[in-house]
Design an enzyme around this catalytic site. Structure first.
Site, PDB file in Angstrom:
ATOM      1  N   GLY A 183      -4.712  -6.172  -9.268  1.00 49.01           N
ATOM      2  CA  GLY A 183      -5.271  -5.222  -8.306  1.00 49.01           C
ATOM      3  C   GLY A 183      -6.628  -5.652  -7.797  1.00 49.01           C
ATOM      4  N   GLY A 229      -7.190  -4.037 -14.669  1.00 53.43           N
ATOM      5  CA  GLY A 229      -8.306  -4.882 -15.074  1.00 53.43           C
ATOM      6  C   GLY A 229      -7.985  -6.326 -15.325  1.00 53.43           C
ATOM      7  CE  LYS A 241      -3.638   2.648   0.657  1.00 58.88           C
ATOM      8  NZ  LYS A 241      -4.565   2.817  -0.479  1.00 58.88           N
ATOM      9  CB  CYS A 266      -2.744   8.516  -5.569  1.00 55.76           C
ATOM     10  SG  CYS A 266      -4.255   8.170  -4.658  1.00 55.76           S
TER      11      CYS A 266
HETATM   12  C1  FMN Z   1      -8.982   0.122  -3.346  1.00 53.57           C
HETATM   13  C2  FMN Z   1      -7.760   0.496  -4.138  1.00 53.57           C
HETATM   14  C3  FMN Z   1      -6.716   1.167  -3.519  1.00 53.57           C
HETATM   15  C4  FMN Z   1      -5.591   1.507  -4.252  1.00 53.57           C
HETATM   16  N1  FMN Z   1      -4.563   2.142  -3.618  1.00 53.57           N
HETATM   17  C5  FMN Z   1      -3.421   2.426  -4.309  1.00 53.57           C
HETATM   18  C6  FMN Z   1      -2.291   2.988  -3.664  1.00 53.57           C
HETATM   19  O1  FMN Z   1      -2.297   3.222  -2.465  1.00 53.57           O
HETATM   20  N2  FMN Z   1      -1.199   3.272  -4.408  1.00 53.57           N
HETATM   21  C7  FMN Z   1      -1.142   3.010  -5.751  1.00 53.57           C
HETATM   22  O2  FMN Z   1      -0.114   3.264  -6.367  1.00 53.57           O
HETATM   23  N3  FMN Z   1      -2.183   2.452  -6.389  1.00 53.57           N
HETATM   24  C8  FMN Z   1      -3.315   2.149  -5.697  1.00 53.57           C
HETATM   25  N4  FMN Z   1      -4.379   1.566  -6.346  1.00 53.57           N
HETATM   26  C9  FMN Z   1      -4.293   1.318  -7.793  1.00 53.57           C
HETATM   27  C10 FMN Z   1      -3.923  -0.129  -8.096  1.00 53.57           C
HETATM   28  O3  FMN Z   1      -2.635  -0.424  -7.622  1.00 53.57           O
HETATM   29  C11 FMN Z   1      -3.986  -0.381  -9.621  1.00 53.57           C
HETATM   30  O4  FMN Z   1      -3.074   0.484 -10.264  1.00 53.57           O
HETATM   31  C12 FMN Z   1      -5.373  -0.136 -10.171  1.00 53.57           C
HETATM   32  O5  FMN Z   1      -6.344  -0.607  -9.275  1.00 53.57           O
HETATM   33  C13 FMN Z   1      -5.588  -0.793 -11.534  1.00 53.57           C
HETATM   34  O6  FMN Z   1      -5.475  -2.173 -11.468  1.00 53.57           O
HETATM   35  P1  FMN Z   1      -6.745  -3.177 -11.338  1.00 53.57           P
HETATM   36  O7  FMN Z   1      -7.705  -2.791 -12.398  1.00 53.57           O
HETATM   37  O8  FMN Z   1      -6.165  -4.534 -11.490  1.00 53.57           O
HETATM   38  O9  FMN Z   1      -7.307  -2.940  -9.974  1.00 53.57           O
HETATM   39  C14 FMN Z   1      -5.516   1.199  -5.621  1.00 53.57           C
HETATM   40  C15 FMN Z   1      -6.567   0.535  -6.224  1.00 53.57           C
HETATM   41  C16 FMN Z   1      -7.687   0.172  -5.515  1.00 53.57           C
HETATM   42  C17 FMN Z   1      -8.798  -0.540  -6.219  1.00 53.57           C
END
Ligand code: FMN
Ligand code: FAD
Ligand code: FAD
Ligand code: FMN
Ligand code: FES
Ligand code: FES
Lengths: 304, 252, 304, 252
Positions: free
Chosen positions: C265, C244, C45, C130
């Site tokens: 993610g 995704g 995180k 972010c």
């Molecule tokens: C609930 C949540 C919290 C996230 N927190 C962070 C974070 O603290 N730092 C970061 O770089 N990305 C964060 N992300 C982004 C994810 O690391 C990732 O880049 C993004 O969700 C796209 O991937 P996915 O579609 O597989 O979820 C977060 C994503 C989600 C869904």
């Protein structure tokens, strides 16, 4: 009975539901399913000065809650449109917005100049944001100067409703809306499709001949809504909200976020009678919630 | 052309992995010609998002049948439907086969599930024309001949019929087929390509039913181009097809 | 047996499957479901110098094939991380990448300076993207100069693997990748979430307290894939693909498009054993297709 | 805490619009305490994307039951499941009710479907404590009392029991309840808020089970904050709750 009408510049839309460019051709086929007399208006497939064949197949790919398209602006061209398409469209009691896509500022201006003399045409939507053609398209869509020049140039040749359709593939869409407003555009449409791609892992080729395409459908709704809200919070210009609308609640969301009208795109493929039906649903919602004038909801989102 | 909620009469697995789904609709039954298709919403939700196109496979009274195999999510959901449920379908779409005309022998050439449109075609012409049906499949298990008459079969593994592909079988047999001929074909692209290359060369009138990715199915998305031989551009598979004269379009 | 390993700089990943920042905390809970010893690595995180409480509720909203989050970088801070989280993580035979999010270039540098002395930490992922915090976050993510300064500053204080996580909310993501490459970054991660929003039509308030949030999940995959491809076509730098991923085929798509590694993610929320299982599935795919070295597929998409 | 594919034993509409779904799992049955919950994947596809959280409602032998009403897409799909199908569930999650302790009278306060966790709680404590169950609903049709004992009911429309809300009813009756009391509550936020405001004021020990949007259900997404009274920040409903001492958190 709730007043659903919306006025932008001097054009009165019976209700805020329009059909989006490229998702209903020139109205011929969709009118089998959706009574065009019952909706706010129809935006034509993007027109260019000369006809365009469009891209070779494959042009579309389904994705999670969305689809990619790389049609390549296949269209009949302005001349043929005037000859065979407009007369039919003109028979409906609805607003006709001509969407124009071109390869140069001059071509945008030329198309508008020709079309603006037609009394049946109520306005223009200038597509500076199509991601699927090499010349023009996205190159203009993320260039503030290009959008400025095109808006000013088109404005100079038409007094009709002038809408500029913005690309979401930019860092700050509101900067583009501001430029449109400064150059005398009457409204902006937001959003066009997001750039996306998909690869066939068996052949290792992109599924789309064009490699990338435009993502539309319910998947993009949260993004579209955020773009509308961003424009509303930063620029004073009427907004036509587009992106992923698939139920009446979505339309209310867009209106609360700041949209004066909305357009239905991908959903026409799935339920070609959606636009007509959703007008009735919105009317029902307004009545149940004692909303006498729908457009008073525009931008009524309660921000903290 | 209409949207209708039709009621499902039956869904059955007619042979391993191959399903026939039948719905009831007076209007559709009256309006549909062989080779036309329907765009089916497989789920009430928007998952999957797009409709799925299926040829009319057979038609009896008010009952319309579709034949399919489980390919991905959409066809999986369809295969799990039950009688009595409702199915939202749009159709009939496109132009069907040109079944009228001077020809005496109708030659059906189908590969795999490409056989789907031919039971209805057969029904419509069997009293007027002589029919020769060349049906190919991977193996005997995959060979579908329900509703097809006068079958010449070919399998890739030789488990039944001719050991090889169905176009080669047709070439072998063509001289035995009398009179003015017309070919009606549907199947995988490589098969259609080798068939039309040959057919255009030998000059038999021939129609192919094409498949391709579709969003709308009735001409509003421009998503389904078929390239024209004359270089003038594209026609739409959904609206101008799915059946084309094999001279007209490039199969690739 | 296929070689699934990937080396970026001097870090060897057992396989290309990493867990994405913010979707697995610091590994404590996810390790109940997913054997961290079986995957390529875990990204923490986002850490900031001091702990952050995060945003008030509501922090998440489900959308069509996706979700919005506005967590607001809730995290324990660097000190507590070192004290209570890292020791536990260090017990696993996997790569530990510390994701850092900060409000100023100085804070990024300070966090890295402190953490880089820990031998258990294999590298850093600098989150300049972010969308859910006012200070820093997106403001850096769409500012080339800021990304340049942060990359250069962090590079100066660590020799470890340095990854910069890019924002998709920009016109040309490859420009940002180029800057990272120029300043000595070892890789880029693409993508973070897309800015989106959702409105409760009953209360007329945004569903998220933060108004906007980040869109993730299958809905964004086509966009993420296009961004990876764009970077691959324009800049020579290893890419970590994110966005995704929900099935093994998605991972192969990302690799073909140009990704060296990928991150899982949102899918961790739905199937917390997904990452472990998908490694086996990819191995199976490689064997069936006679692919001896998986990373030879990186960028192997066949473009026209 | 585990992911398991459990088999559905039954799904039944116990009263108009209210469903009980029962699955079989030896491990879950042994491991689950009243007030804990499970995060259920309602579909094999990724639509809807996120799991849906449900409290353990009852537990008999190896059978675990969930009680729900049809709210949106997820609960609609769940309500259409059939016995024999498989359900992918994660649990048991969170901390349950603090049922041990010196209290003599357990007071259950539930509004609407907030009654869901209490049949199991009742089963666990009915031999040790005296139970008083205050159950509120919109009308008699919506009032669920299955598995609940010693019911004091309240309805918004007065169709059964007390005409008004359940917290007011509790205030009326509290003086009749003897001994050391402990309140266990679950229901809509306004009810929980008015209950805890009062309870914190009069000083009865009280636990509330909270609901909120969740992505993961076990502490990895930080999506489910519950604000602490002491201003120190947030706890997580899924991991630190869903049951909290009413003094600890702010309900708003
Ligand atoms: C609930 C949540 C919290 C996230 N927190 C962070 C974070 O603290 N730092 C970061 O770089 N990305 C964060 N992300 C982004 C994810 O690391 C990732 O880049 C993004 O969700 C796209 O991937 P996915 O579609 O597989 O979820 C977060 C994503 C989600 C869904
Ligand atoms: C005019 C027409 C008639 C057809 N008739 C039949 C028929 O009678 N029987 C039959 O079994 N199949 C038929 N097909 C093919 C059928 O539409 C696809 O098999 C089906 O859409 C696959 O859906 P899926 O969700 O199971 O597969 P998926 O692979 O998950 O589908 C993903 C996407 O790709 C599209 N797609 C995948 N394969 C095809 C394909 N071959 N053609 C068009 N789109 C495709 C789908 O529509 C969907 O958008 C026909 C296709 C067309 C265009
Ligand atoms: C710990 C916990 C225990 C629960 N126990 C029960 C129970 O025993 N019986 C019961 O009927 N309901 C219970 N709920 C509420 C239940 O999870 C929601 O009603 C359900 O998720 C709605 O899903 P849907 O798809 O039908 O509705 P939709 O409104 O379509 O859901 C859309 C999204 O909002 C979320 N959501 C909507 N309402 C709620 C809510 N009240 N709480 C949390 N998320 C919500 C959904 O999870 C989903 O992500 C519980 C919730 C939590 C957090
Ligand atoms: C197949 C297809 C073709 C499109 N063609 C055009 C076009 O020619 N001109 C244009 O401005 N927008 C075009 N669009 C974009 C839509 O008008 C709309 O902006 C976009 O699809 C988002 O809305 P939706 O999610 O409701 O589809 C097209 C979209 C689709 C799906
Ligand atoms: S599928 Fe839409 S035009 Fe053919
Ligand atoms: S729901 Fe993910 S942390 Fe609570």
């Amino acid at each position: 009975m709730t007043d659903l009408s919306v006025k932008i510049k001097d054009v009165v839309f019976r209700n805020p539901v329009l059909l989006a460019s490229g998702t209903v051709g020139y109205g011929d086929e969709i009118s089998n399913f959706c009574d065009l007399n019952k909706i706010g208006g129809i935006v034509t497939k993007s027109l260019s000065l000369k006809p365009r064949k469009g891209n070779p197949p494959q042009r579309i790919v389904e994705t999670a809650s969305g689809m990619l398209n790389a049609i390549g602006l296949a269209n009949v061209g302005v001349e043929e449109f005037l000859k065979t398409k407009l007369p039919n469209l003109a028979g409906y009691d609805t607003n006709i917005i001509c969407n124009i896509a071109a390869s140069s500022p001059e071509e945008y201006i030329e198309c508008t100049r020709i079309l603006t003399t037609e009394s049946a045409i109520n306005g223009f939507e200038i597509n500076v944001s199509c991601p699927n053609v090499k010349d023009g398209g996205l190159e203009f869509g993320n260039n503030l100067d290009a959008v400025r020049r095109i808006t000013a140039g088109v404005r100079a040749v038409t007094d009709k409703l002038l809408i500029v359709k913005l690309s979401p593939n930019v860092a700050r869409i509101s900067d583009f809306a501001r430029v449109v407003s400064e150059e005398g555009g009457d409204a902006v449409s937001a959003i066009n499709t997001l750039v996306g791609t998909s690869i066939d892992i068996r052949t290792r080729k992109p599924k789309l001949f064009n490699v990338t395409g435009g993502l539309s459908g319910p998947a993009i709704k949260p993004v579209a809504l955020a773009k509308v809200l961003e424009i509303k919070r930063n620029v004073r210009i009427p907004i036509i909200g587009i992106g992923g609308i698939s139920k009446w609640e979505d339309i209310i969301e867009f209106i609360l976020a700041g949209a004066s009208c909305i357009q239905v795109g991908t959903m026409n493929f799935i339920s070609p009678d959606f636009a007509e039906k959703v007008v009735a649903e919105i009317a029902g919602y307004c009545e149940q919630n004692n909303i006498p004038v729908l457009n008073e909801l525009t931008g009524a989102v309660r921000l903290p | 052309m209409r949207i209708e909620k039709t009621q499902i009469v039956s869904v059955s697995e007619v042979q391993s992995g191959i399903f026939i789904l039948t719905v009831e609709s007076e209007y559709f039954a009256a309006a549909t010609l062989p080779g036309q298709f329907f765009n089916i919403r497989v789920s009430e939700s928007l998952f999957p998002l797009l409709r799925r196109p299926f040829s009319i496979s057979d038609l009896t009274g008010k009952n319309l049948s579709f034949m399919f195999d489980v390919h991905g999510e959409g066809t999986k959901i369809l295969s799990q439907k039950r009688a009595g449920e409702w199915l939202d379908i749009i159709g009939p779409l496109g132009h069907g086969f040109g079944i009228e005309g001077e020809y005496e022998s109708a030659i059906i050439v189908a590969g795999g599930l490409g056989v789907a449109p031919f039971p209805y075609l057969t029904k419509k012409i069997r009293n007027k024309k002589k029919i020769y049906s060349f049906i190919g499949a991977r193996s005997s298990r995959h060979l579908v001949t329900q509703g097809i008459v006068n079958v010449y079969s070919a399998t890739d593994d030789g488990t039944t019929g001719y050991y090889g592909n169905v176009v080669d079988l047709l070439k072998l047999k063509i001289s035995e087929i009398p009179g003015i001929k017309k070919i009606f074909s549907c199947g995988p692209t490589p098969m259609l390509k080798s068939l039309t290359d040959w057919v255009n060369f030998v000059g038999i009138e021939s129609e192919v039913s094409l498949e391709c990715a579709m969003a709308c199915g009735f001409g509003i998305c421009q998503g389904c181009p078929a390239e024209l031989h004359d270089g003038s551009g594209y026609k739409l598979v959904c609206k101008d097809g799915p059946v084309f004269n094999s001279q007209e379009i490039i199969i690739s």
